[in-house]
Scaffold this motif. Structure first.
Motif, PDB file in Angstrom:
ATOM      1  N   ALA A   1       0.843  -1.205   0.000  1.00  0.00           N
ATOM      2  CA  ALA A   1       0.000   0.000   0.000  1.00  0.00           C
ATOM      3  C   ALA A   1       0.876   1.252   0.000  1.00  0.00           C
ATOM      4  CB  ALA A   1      -0.928  -0.007   1.208  1.00  0.00           C
ATOM      5  N   VAL A   2       1.930   1.236   0.812  1.00  0.00           N
ATOM      6  CA  VAL A   2       2.849   2.379   0.846  1.00  0.00           C
ATOM      7  C   VAL A   2       3.585   2.508  -0.473  1.00  0.00           C
ATOM      8  CG1 VAL A   2       4.832   3.375   2.028  1.00  0.00           C
ATOM      9  CG2 VAL A   2       3.086   2.177   3.342  1.00  0.00           C
ATOM     10  N   LEU A   3       3.981   1.380  -1.051  1.00  0.00           N
ATOM     11  CA  LEU A   3       4.672   1.399  -2.337  1.00  0.00           C
ATOM     12  C   LEU A   3       3.770   1.970  -3.430  1.00  0.00           C
ATOM     13  CD1 LEU A   3       7.370   0.532  -3.573  1.00  0.00           C
ATOM     14  CD2 LEU A   3       6.331  -1.656  -4.105  1.00  0.00           C
ATOM     15  N   ILE A   4       2.507   1.608  -3.423  1.00  0.00           N
ATOM     16  CA  ILE A   4       1.561   2.145  -4.411  1.00  0.00           C
ATOM     17  C   ILE A   4       1.391   3.647  -4.214  1.00  0.00           C
ATOM     18  CG2 ILE A   4      -0.876   2.139  -5.072  1.00  0.00           C
ATOM     19  CD1 ILE A   4      -0.819  -0.912  -4.570  1.00  0.00           C
ATOM     20  N   LEU A   5       1.260   4.077  -2.962  1.00  0.00           N
ATOM     21  CA  LEU A   5       1.113   5.514  -2.699  1.00  0.00           C
ATOM     22  C   LEU A   5       2.329   6.294  -3.174  1.00  0.00           C
ATOM     23  CD1 LEU A   5      -0.467   7.856  -1.313  1.00  0.00           C
ATOM     24  CD2 LEU A   5       0.909   7.359   0.706  1.00  0.00           C
ATOM     25  N   MET A   6       3.513   5.809  -2.834  1.00  0.00           N
ATOM     26  CA  MET A   6       4.733   6.532  -3.198  1.00  0.00           C
ATOM     27  C   MET A   6       4.976   6.541  -4.709  1.00  0.00           C
ATOM     28  SD  MET A   6       6.432   7.822  -0.671  1.00  0.00           S
ATOM     29  CE  MET A   6       6.904   7.647   1.011  1.00  0.00           C
ATOM     30  N   SER A   7       4.444   5.572  -5.416  1.00  0.00           N
ATOM     31  CA  SER A   7       4.686   5.521  -6.859  1.00  0.00           C
ATOM     32  C   SER A   7       3.632   6.289  -7.662  1.00  0.00           C
ATOM     33  CB  SER A   7       4.738   4.071  -7.332  1.00  0.00           C
ATOM     34  OG  SER A   7       3.495   3.440  -7.117  1.00  0.00           O
ATOM     35  N   MET A   8       2.618   6.837  -7.001  1.00  0.00           N
ATOM     36  CA  MET A   8       1.610   7.624  -7.715  1.00  0.00           C
ATOM     37  C   MET A   8       2.219   8.957  -8.172  1.00  0.00           C
ATOM     38  SD  MET A   8      -1.858   7.140  -5.612  1.00  0.00           S
ATOM     39  CE  MET A   8      -2.704   5.600  -5.606  1.00  0.00           C
ATOM     40  N   LEU A   9       1.897   9.349  -9.373  1.00  0.00           N
ATOM     41  CA  LEU A   9       2.492  10.547  -9.969  1.00  0.00           C
ATOM     42  C   LEU A   9       2.168  11.812  -9.175  1.00  0.00           C
ATOM     43  CD1 LEU A   9       4.058  11.846 -12.286  1.00  0.00           C
ATOM     44  CD2 LEU A   9       1.889  12.077 -13.490  1.00  0.00           C
ATOM     45  N   LEU A  10       0.896  12.024  -8.860  1.00  0.00           N
ATOM     46  CA  LEU A  10       0.536  13.252  -8.156  1.00  0.00           C
ATOM     47  C   LEU A  10       1.103  13.286  -6.747  1.00  0.00           C
ATOM     48  CD1 LEU A  10      -3.093  13.999  -9.325  1.00  0.00           C
ATOM     49  CD2 LEU A  10      -1.007  15.237  -9.862  1.00  0.00           C
TER      50      LEU A  10
ATOM     51  N   SER B   1       4.726  15.793  -3.223  1.00  0.00           N
ATOM     52  CA  SER B   1       5.682  15.551  -2.145  1.00  0.00           C
ATOM     53  C   SER B   1       6.955  16.351  -2.327  1.00  0.00           C
ATOM     54  CB  SER B   1       6.034  14.058  -2.068  1.00  0.00           C
ATOM     55  OG  SER B   1       4.923  13.321  -1.660  1.00  0.00           O
ATOM     56  N   GLY B   2       7.213  16.808  -3.524  1.00  0.00           N
ATOM     57  CA  GLY B   2       8.386  17.634  -3.773  1.00  0.00           C
ATOM     58  C   GLY B   2       8.092  19.114  -3.721  1.00  0.00           C
ATOM     59  N   ALA B   3       6.837  19.473  -3.519  1.00  0.00           N
ATOM     60  CA  ALA B   3       6.441  20.883  -3.502  1.00  0.00           C
ATOM     61  C   ALA B   3       6.168  21.337  -2.069  1.00  0.00           C
ATOM     62  CB  ALA B   3       5.185  21.086  -4.350  1.00  0.00           C
ATOM     63  N   LEU B   4       6.458  22.572  -1.789  1.00  0.00           N
ATOM     64  CA  LEU B   4       6.208  23.132  -0.470  1.00  0.00           C
ATOM     65  C   LEU B   4       4.753  23.573  -0.404  1.00  0.00           C
ATOM     66  CD1 LEU B   4       7.465  23.991   2.238  1.00  0.00           C
ATOM     67  CD2 LEU B   4       7.780  26.239   1.235  1.00  0.00           C
ATOM     68  N   MET B   5       3.881  22.619  -0.062  1.00  0.00           N
ATOM     69  CA  MET B   5       2.454  22.899   0.014  1.00  0.00           C
ATOM     70  C   MET B   5       1.873  22.168   1.212  1.00  0.00           C
ATOM     71  SD  MET B   5       1.298  22.778  -3.903  1.00  0.00           S
ATOM     72  CE  MET B   5       0.923  24.343  -4.582  1.00  0.00           C
ATOM     73  N   PHE B   6       0.622  22.421   1.478  1.00  0.00           N
ATOM     74  CA  PHE B   6      -0.034  21.865   2.655  1.00  0.00           C
ATOM     75  C   PHE B   6      -0.611  20.473   2.413  1.00  0.00           C
ATOM     76  CE2 PHE B   6       0.039  26.322   3.510  1.00  0.00           C
ATOM     77  CZ  PHE B   6       0.206  26.398   4.880  1.00  0.00           C
ATOM     78  N   ASP B   7      -0.728  20.027   1.175  1.00  0.00           N
ATOM     79  CA  ASP B   7      -1.470  18.820   0.856  1.00  0.00           C
ATOM     80  C   ASP B   7      -0.864  17.563   1.469  1.00  0.00           C
ATOM     81  OD1 ASP B   7      -3.230  20.323  -0.817  1.00  0.00           O
ATOM     82  OD2 ASP B   7      -1.615  20.387  -2.290  1.00  0.00           O
ATOM     83  N   VAL B   8       0.412  17.343   1.278  1.00  0.00           N
ATOM     84  CA  VAL B   8       1.055  16.131   1.792  1.00  0.00           C
ATOM     85  C   VAL B   8       1.143  16.184   3.311  1.00  0.00           C
ATOM     86  CG1 VAL B   8       3.177  14.778   1.739  1.00  0.00           C
ATOM     87  CG2 VAL B   8       2.298  15.770  -0.359  1.00  0.00           C
ATOM     88  N   LEU B   9       1.411  17.367   3.850  1.00  0.00           N
ATOM     89  CA  LEU B   9       1.457  17.524   5.297  1.00  0.00           C
ATOM     90  C   LEU B   9       0.088  17.256   5.919  1.00  0.00           C
ATOM     91  CD1 LEU B   9       3.236  18.359   7.697  1.00  0.00           C
ATOM     92  CD2 LEU B   9       2.571  20.715   7.238  1.00  0.00           C
ATOM     93  N   LEU B  10      -0.969  17.725   5.284  1.00  0.00           N
ATOM     94  CA  LEU B  10      -2.323  17.480   5.762  1.00  0.00           C
ATOM     95  C   LEU B  10      -2.660  15.993   5.699  1.00  0.00           C
ATOM     96  CD1 LEU B  10      -5.115  18.576   6.658  1.00  0.00           C
ATOM     97  CD2 LEU B  10      -5.672  18.709   4.231  1.00  0.00           C
ATOM     98  N   THR B  11      -2.266  15.329   4.622  1.00  0.00           N
ATOM     99  CA  THR B  11      -2.523  13.895   4.496  1.00  0.00           C
ATOM    100  C   THR B  11      -1.791  13.108   5.569  1.00  0.00           C
ATOM    101  OG1 THR B  11      -2.774  14.178   2.107  1.00  0.00           O
ATOM    102  CG2 THR B  11      -2.433  11.950   2.907  1.00  0.00           C
TER     103      THR B  11
END
Length: 195
Positions: free
Chosen positions: A132-141, A146-156
């Protein structure tokens, strides 16, 4: 000449190694390394990332740790956690560009850990949780955000971290089957799913 053989115990320990886990861990490390490379390979993108850096810089410059400001006015559009993390890193490591770029990849890694724990609490095997983690990390978006300084990944990551303790094994497959069959509904008036 005879080929050297390992002692019996060493052979058994090598067989006992979970080779798919090693491969999956290596893939996760590679994917996370690509996310970090993506974060450091590009400058901050205008509008969102530059705005967040400027808000964090004003917090740093004016020593206003509780209220975020942008151009002298309070900035209440976003919660202050990201700005606090940026300022915490600047407090520890000095003002630099690399720390804000590292926050989202670290949040992505933390989100993967929480997803693994989430899947394990739901009763899935370790192999399934790692996948499940491998699938999440391999998703394009996911890898782009995850490389952008935004709130989305931190919120997740924060949301997954908040949901994991709520499960506590109460949504396991056995209990879900019991609830679906109608047999488990007698537990509902007691306010819990323990039968």
């Amino acid at each position: 000449m005879s080929t050297p053989t390992l002692p019996t115990r060493a052979r058994l320990e090598w067989r006992a190694l979970d080779r798919p886990a090693l491969v999956e861990s290596a893939l996760l490390g590679l994917l996370w390394g690509l996310i970090v490379l993506n974060a450091f390979a590009r400058p901050f993108m205008p509008i969102d990332e530059t705005r967040y850096i400027s808000v964090a810089w004003e917090m740093w410059r004016d020593h206003s740790w509780w209220v975020a400001h942008m151009n002298g006015t309070p900035y209440a559009d976003k919660p202050p956690l990201l700005f606090w993390l940026i300022n915490l890193g600047w407090q520890c490591f000095g003002v630099s560009v690399w720390w804000p770029k590292l926050i989202s990849p670290l949040a992505s890694l933390l989100g993967g850990v929480h997803l693994y724990r989430f899947a394990r609490r739901l009763g899935h095997t370790r192999h399934t949780a790692r996948q499940a983690v491998l699938i999440l990390m391999s998703m394009l978006l996911w890898s782009l955000y995850s490389g952008a300084l935004m709130f989305d990944v931190l919120l997740t990551a924060c949301l997954l971290g908040a949901l994991v303790p709520l499960i506590r094994g109460e949504l396991t497959r056995h209990r879900m089957r019991k609830a679906r069959s109608g047999w488990g509904w007698h537990c509902w008036p007691r306010g819990r799913w323990r039968c």
